[in-house]
Design a protein around this motif. Structure first.
Motif, PDB file in Angstrom:
ATOM      1  N   SER A 185      19.533  -9.427  20.727  1.00 46.64           N
ATOM      2  CA  SER A 185      20.850  -8.439  19.684  1.00 46.64           C
ATOM      3  C   SER A 185      18.740  -7.413  18.240  1.00 46.64           C
ATOM      4  O   SER A 185      19.008  -7.450  17.893  1.00 46.64           O
ATOM      5  CB  SER A 185      21.124  -9.670  18.592  1.00 46.64           C
ATOM      6  N   VAL A 186      18.487  -8.852  18.390  1.00 46.02           N
ATOM      7  CA  VAL A 186      17.740  -8.505  16.770  1.00 46.02           C
ATOM      8  C   VAL A 186      16.891  -7.342  17.780  1.00 46.02           C
ATOM      9  O   VAL A 186      16.308  -6.166  17.310  1.00 46.02           O
ATOM     10  CB  VAL A 186      16.846  -8.839  15.973  1.00 46.02           C
ATOM     11  N   ALA A 187      15.991  -7.948  18.935  1.00 46.22           N
ATOM     12  CA  ALA A 187      15.567  -7.414  19.993  1.00 46.22           C
ATOM     13  C   ALA A 187      15.932  -5.384  19.955  1.00 46.22           C
ATOM     14  O   ALA A 187      15.043  -4.604  19.546  1.00 46.22           O
ATOM     15  CB  ALA A 187      14.932  -7.762  21.194  1.00 46.22           C
ATOM     16  N   PRO A 189       5.348   6.214   6.117  1.00 48.77           N
ATOM     17  CA  PRO A 189       4.114   6.165   6.724  1.00 48.77           C
ATOM     18  C   PRO A 189       4.002   4.971   7.954  1.00 48.77           C
ATOM     19  O   PRO A 189       4.838   3.673   7.416  1.00 48.77           O
ATOM     20  CB  PRO A 189       3.060   5.976   6.111  1.00 48.77           C
ATOM     21  N   GLU A 190       3.866   5.059   9.070  1.00 44.88           N
ATOM     22  CA  GLU A 190       4.175   4.045  10.173  1.00 44.88           C
ATOM     23  C   GLU A 190       5.069   3.145   9.980  1.00 44.88           C
ATOM     24  O   GLU A 190       5.375   1.990   9.912  1.00 44.88           O
ATOM     25  CB  GLU A 190       3.150   2.212   9.736  1.00 44.88           C
ATOM     26  N   LYS A 191       5.815   4.579  10.075  1.00 46.73           N
ATOM     27  CA  LYS A 191       7.345   4.260  10.492  1.00 46.73           C
ATOM     28  C   LYS A 191       7.740   3.183  11.645  1.00 46.73           C
ATOM     29  O   LYS A 191       8.881   3.069  11.383  1.00 46.73           O
ATOM     30  CB  LYS A 191       8.373   5.904  10.823  1.00 46.73           C
ATOM     31  N   HIS A 192       7.266   3.200  12.895  1.00 44.06           N
ATOM     32  CA  HIS A 192       7.554   2.857  13.906  1.00 44.06           C
ATOM     33  C   HIS A 192       6.937   1.266  13.852  1.00 44.06           C
ATOM     34  O   HIS A 192       7.536   0.326  14.626  1.00 44.06           O
ATOM     35  CB  HIS A 192       6.734   2.898  15.335  1.00 44.06           C
ATOM     36  N   THR A 193       6.199   0.430  12.828  1.00 44.03           N
ATOM     37  CA  THR A 193       5.842  -0.587  12.565  1.00 44.03           C
ATOM     38  C   THR A 193       6.156  -1.588  11.577  1.00 44.03           C
ATOM     39  O   THR A 193       7.414  -2.433  11.234  1.00 44.03           O
ATOM     40  CB  THR A 193       4.204  -0.976  12.870  1.00 44.03           C
ATOM     41  N   ASP A 194       4.946  -1.734  10.219  1.00 41.24           N
ATOM     42  CA  ASP A 194       5.511  -1.770   9.434  1.00 41.24           C
ATOM     43  C   ASP A 194       6.520  -1.338   8.314  1.00 41.24           C
ATOM     44  O   ASP A 194       6.986  -2.413   7.739  1.00 41.24           O
ATOM     45  CB  ASP A 194       4.038  -1.501   8.248  1.00 41.24           C
ATOM     46  N   PHE A 195       6.864  -1.001   8.372  1.00 36.27           N
ATOM     47  CA  PHE A 195       8.046   0.446   7.575  1.00 36.27           C
ATOM     48  C   PHE A 195       8.629   1.124   8.434  1.00 36.27           C
ATOM     49  O   PHE A 195      10.231   1.864   7.861  1.00 36.27           O
ATOM     50  CB  PHE A 195       7.097   1.476   6.618  1.00 36.27           C
ATOM     51  N   ILE A 196       9.247   0.015   9.891  1.00 36.32           N
ATOM     52  CA  ILE A 196      10.460   0.682  10.313  1.00 36.32           C
ATOM     53  C   ILE A 196      11.876   0.279   9.084  1.00 36.32           C
ATOM     54  O   ILE A 196      12.653   1.235  10.323  1.00 36.32           O
ATOM     55  CB  ILE A 196      10.255  -0.517  11.611  1.00 36.32           C
ATOM     56  N   PHE A 197      11.981  -1.434   8.834  1.00 31.68           N
ATOM     57  CA  PHE A 197      12.651  -1.165   7.735  1.00 31.68           C
ATOM     58  C   PHE A 197      13.346  -1.029   7.143  1.00 31.68           C
ATOM     59  O   PHE A 197      14.457  -0.029   6.929  1.00 31.68           O
ATOM     60  CB  PHE A 197      12.768  -2.762   7.179  1.00 31.68           C
ATOM     61  N   GLY A 235      22.194   1.913   6.569  1.00 38.24           N
ATOM     62  CA  GLY A 235      22.779   2.099   4.950  1.00 38.24           C
ATOM     63  C   GLY A 235      22.135   0.737   4.964  1.00 38.24           C
ATOM     64  O   GLY A 235      21.914  -0.070   5.280  1.00 38.24           O
ATOM     65  N   PHE A 236      22.975   0.552   3.107  1.00 37.20           N
ATOM     66  CA  PHE A 236      23.046  -1.518   2.795  1.00 37.20           C
ATOM     67  C   PHE A 236      23.731  -1.910   4.399  1.00 37.20           C
ATOM     68  O   PHE A 236      23.032  -3.582   4.421  1.00 37.20           O
ATOM     69  CB  PHE A 236      23.757  -1.428   1.464  1.00 37.20           C
ATOM     70  N   VAL A 237      24.499  -1.491   4.923  1.00 35.44           N
ATOM     71  CA  VAL A 237      25.736  -2.401   5.743  1.00 35.44           C
ATOM     72  C   VAL A 237      24.553  -2.525   7.433  1.00 35.44           C
ATOM     73  O   VAL A 237      24.260  -3.633   7.876  1.00 35.44           O
ATOM     74  CB  VAL A 237      26.426  -1.132   6.395  1.00 35.44           C
ATOM     75  N   GLY A 238      23.614  -1.894   7.726  1.00 36.23           N
ATOM     76  CA  GLY A 238      23.012  -2.043   8.797  1.00 36.23           C
ATOM     77  C   GLY A 238      21.482  -3.451   8.004  1.00 36.23           C
ATOM     78  O   GLY A 238      20.973  -3.863   9.284  1.00 36.23           O
ATOM     79  N   GLY A 239      20.872  -2.544   7.315  1.00 33.75           N
ATOM     80  CA  GLY A 239      19.885  -3.300   6.207  1.00 33.75           C
ATOM     81  C   GLY A 239      20.517  -4.967   6.289  1.00 33.75           C
ATOM     82  O   GLY A 239      19.507  -6.208   6.811  1.00 33.75           O
ATOM     83  N   PHE A 240      21.977  -5.092   5.633  1.00 33.19           N
ATOM     84  CA  PHE A 240      22.771  -6.500   5.572  1.00 33.19           C
ATOM     85  C   PHE A 240      23.042  -7.426   7.179  1.00 33.19           C
ATOM     86  O   PHE A 240      22.652  -8.612   6.926  1.00 33.19           O
ATOM     87  CB  PHE A 240      23.846  -6.165   4.962  1.00 33.19           C
ATOM     88  N   SER A 241      22.925  -6.846   8.197  1.00 36.34           N
ATOM     89  CA  SER A 241      23.165  -6.579   8.958  1.00 36.34           C
ATOM     90  C   SER A 241      22.202  -7.445  10.166  1.00 36.34           C
ATOM     91  O   SER A 241      21.689  -8.506  10.680  1.00 36.34           O
ATOM     92  CB  SER A 241      24.158  -5.831  10.300  1.00 36.34           C
ATOM     93  N   LEU A 292      19.658  -8.994   8.180  1.00 38.94           N
ATOM     94  CA  LEU A 292      19.290  -9.927   7.483  1.00 38.94           C
ATOM     95  C   LEU A 292      19.929 -10.598   8.163  1.00 38.94           C
ATOM     96  O   LEU A 292      19.756 -11.751   8.532  1.00 38.94           O
ATOM     97  CB  LEU A 292      19.158  -9.365   6.233  1.00 38.94           C
ATOM     98  N   ALA A 293      21.718 -10.492   8.809  1.00 39.64           N
ATOM     99  CA  ALA A 293      23.110 -11.760   8.623  1.00 39.64           C
ATOM    100  C   ALA A 293      21.600 -12.116   9.811  1.00 39.64           C
ATOM    101  O   ALA A 293      21.934 -13.647  10.339  1.00 39.64           O
ATOM    102  CB  ALA A 293      23.598 -11.710   8.898  1.00 39.64           C
ATOM    103  N   LEU A 294      21.374 -11.768  10.994  1.00 46.44           N
ATOM    104  CA  LEU A 294      21.466 -12.031  12.417  1.00 46.44           C
ATOM    105  C   LEU A 294      20.109 -12.827  12.174  1.00 46.44           C
ATOM    106  O   LEU A 294      19.655 -13.854  12.582  1.00 46.44           O
ATOM    107  CB  LEU A 294      20.200 -10.840  13.088  1.00 46.44           C
ATOM    108  N   TYR A 295      18.691 -12.485  11.429  1.00 41.40           N
ATOM    109  CA  TYR A 295      18.125 -13.312  10.646  1.00 41.40           C
ATOM    110  C   TYR A 295      17.971 -14.889  10.667  1.00 41.40           C
ATOM    111  O   TYR A 295      17.326 -15.810  10.906  1.00 41.40           O
ATOM    112  CB  TYR A 295      16.994 -12.373   9.662  1.00 41.40           C
ATOM    113  N   THR A 296      18.527 -14.334  10.041  1.00 40.55           N
ATOM    114  CA  THR A 296      19.531 -15.565   9.161  1.00 40.55           C
ATOM    115  C   THR A 296      20.165 -16.831  10.740  1.00 40.55           C
ATOM    116  O   THR A 296      19.529 -17.762   9.655  1.00 40.55           O
ATOM    117  CB  THR A 296      20.516 -15.583   7.954  1.00 40.55           C
ATOM    118  N   LEU A 297      20.871 -16.079  10.840  1.00 43.45           N
ATOM    119  CA  LEU A 297      21.621 -17.176  12.124  1.00 43.45           C
ATOM    120  C   LEU A 297      20.324 -17.326  13.117  1.00 43.45           C
ATOM    121  O   LEU A 297      20.295 -18.898  13.476  1.00 43.45           O
ATOM    122  CB  LEU A 297      22.347 -16.232  12.878  1.00 43.45           C
TER     123      LEU A 297
END
Length: 379
Positions: free
Chosen positions: A31-33, A271-279, A287-293, A295-300
């Protein structure tokens, strides 16, 4: 019955190994990939090339590597930890001799079909070696000074080599992961207090050495620190990256501008939108919903790793699983903090999402160790 005979008798068959895999963890990784594939497709302007398609192929290869590592008994990886660590050290020396230079740093070995970054491999092999060391060492000796010196040297040596490349971000991650392994193993808190005090002194030395003959960091690394402390001092120079990143994060709002509708990324402000700054691209478009989602996957993923560590009965499996979980946490925590202006920009990619071959393959191999610990635990 010998240790080897016991492990061979308790090893499940091939089919049972496959069924015993931690499939929820595997699905979370997929899912994260997939989020990464989606964002790489977006930053390329709606094209699978040049980033999304190679990333998919690397993930498929990494998933196969994870399966292979998972099928091998965890005790085998314990016995191979010294070899793995020494191999990583040799590769770091190879970088010094024949490494490829990119963006002012010599961090890669060109293999033709891909560029290998040995410092990524060191993050995992260091965890393996420390886990094997503390599995071998009796618990009552863990905090004795003579037995604390060796793991400290095992951590500092590769950290110094990585810092010479220079790669400050990875060096910090190696120190943090190594320290976490010692903490999990039960090293007395007084040692960590001493390290914190020394760290404060080192920070003071870093700032005092600036502009002297014994300057401890590169000029661009000092500029990153200045930018972190006050990005507005050079908004079109050293502060440009973090300024544009904050604009993209803020413009996403609650639900984002929509898929492939981010102005900062589409108009190449990021800058570096496909690597370091892709978030930041993800946050702008979803938005916040996508970023939080995400983060939720990472937490799981972290939760499943910790659950595996708690369920295993042998010390090596528990420590190596916790070490990989810490490495993974540091990856995304540092990257997210970096793009939000909460930490200096140190070039740490977002795991499983940022474009890159070495980081993804090594990370999936590391999760293969977690799967091996899960599969081969006593039932």
């Amino acid at each position: 019955m010998s240790y080897l005979e016991h492990n061979l008798k308790s090893t499940p068959s091939g089919l049972r190994k496959f069924l015993f895999m931690n499939w929820p963890l595997t699905l979370l990784l997929i899912s994260v990939a997939s989020v990464g594939f989606l964002m790489l497709y977006s930053v390329a302007g709606g094209s699978f090339t040049p980033w999304a398609e190679p990333q998919m192929k690397r993930f498929a290869l990494g998933l196969a590597v994870m399966m292979v590592v998972a099928m091998v008994p965890i005790w085998f990886w314990r016995n191979m930890s010294v070899v793995a660590y020494l191999t990583s050290i040799a590769l770091l020396f190879a970088v010094e001799l024949v490494g490829t230079v990119g963006m002012g740093a010599q961090r890669w070995i060109d293999l033709g079909f891909m560029r290998l970054q040995p410092s990524e491999l060191m993050k995992v092999t260091l965890v393996m070696l420390l886990a094997a060391y503390y599995d071998w060492l009796p618990a009552k000796r863990t905090s004795r000074p003579i037995w604390v010196i060796l793991p400290v040297l095992l951590i500092l040596f590769p950290t110094f080599m990585v810092l010479r490349q220079p790669d400050l971000g990875t060096a910090i991650l190696l120190l943090a992961a190594g320290g976490a392994m010692m903490f999990f193993a039960g090293v007395h808190w007084a040692y960590f207090g001493a390290v914190i005090a020394a760290g404060v002194g080192l920070v003071a030395a870093v700032f005092n050495s600036r502009g002297t003959d014994w300057q401890l960091l590169k000029d661009y690394q000092y500029r990153r620190i200045d930018t972190f402390l006050d990005p507005s001092t050079d908004p079109l120079g050293a502060g440009y990256h973090i300024t544009q990143s904050k604009i993209a994060l803020g413009s996403g709002g609650w639900s984002g501008r929509g898929f492939m509708q981010g102005t900062q990324s589409r108009l190449n402000f990021l800058p570096e939108k496909h690597t370091d700054f892709i978030f930041t691209t993800l946050a702008e478009e979803f938005g916040f919903v996508g970023g939080f989602s995400l983060l939720a996957l990472y937490t799981l993923i972290i939760i499943f790793c910790v659950a595996t560590a708690l369920a295993t009965r042998d010390r090596f499996s528990s420590l190596v699983t916790l070490g990989i979980a810490v490495n993974f946490f540091l990856f995304f925590a540092v990257n997210m903090s970096m793009v939000m202006g909460l930490a200096p920009v140190v070039g740490v990619p977002l795991p499983m999402v940022s474009y890159g071959g070495s980081a993804m393959l090594v990370l999936l191999a590391a999760f293969g160790l977690v799967q091996s610990a899960h599969i081969h635990r006593a039932r």
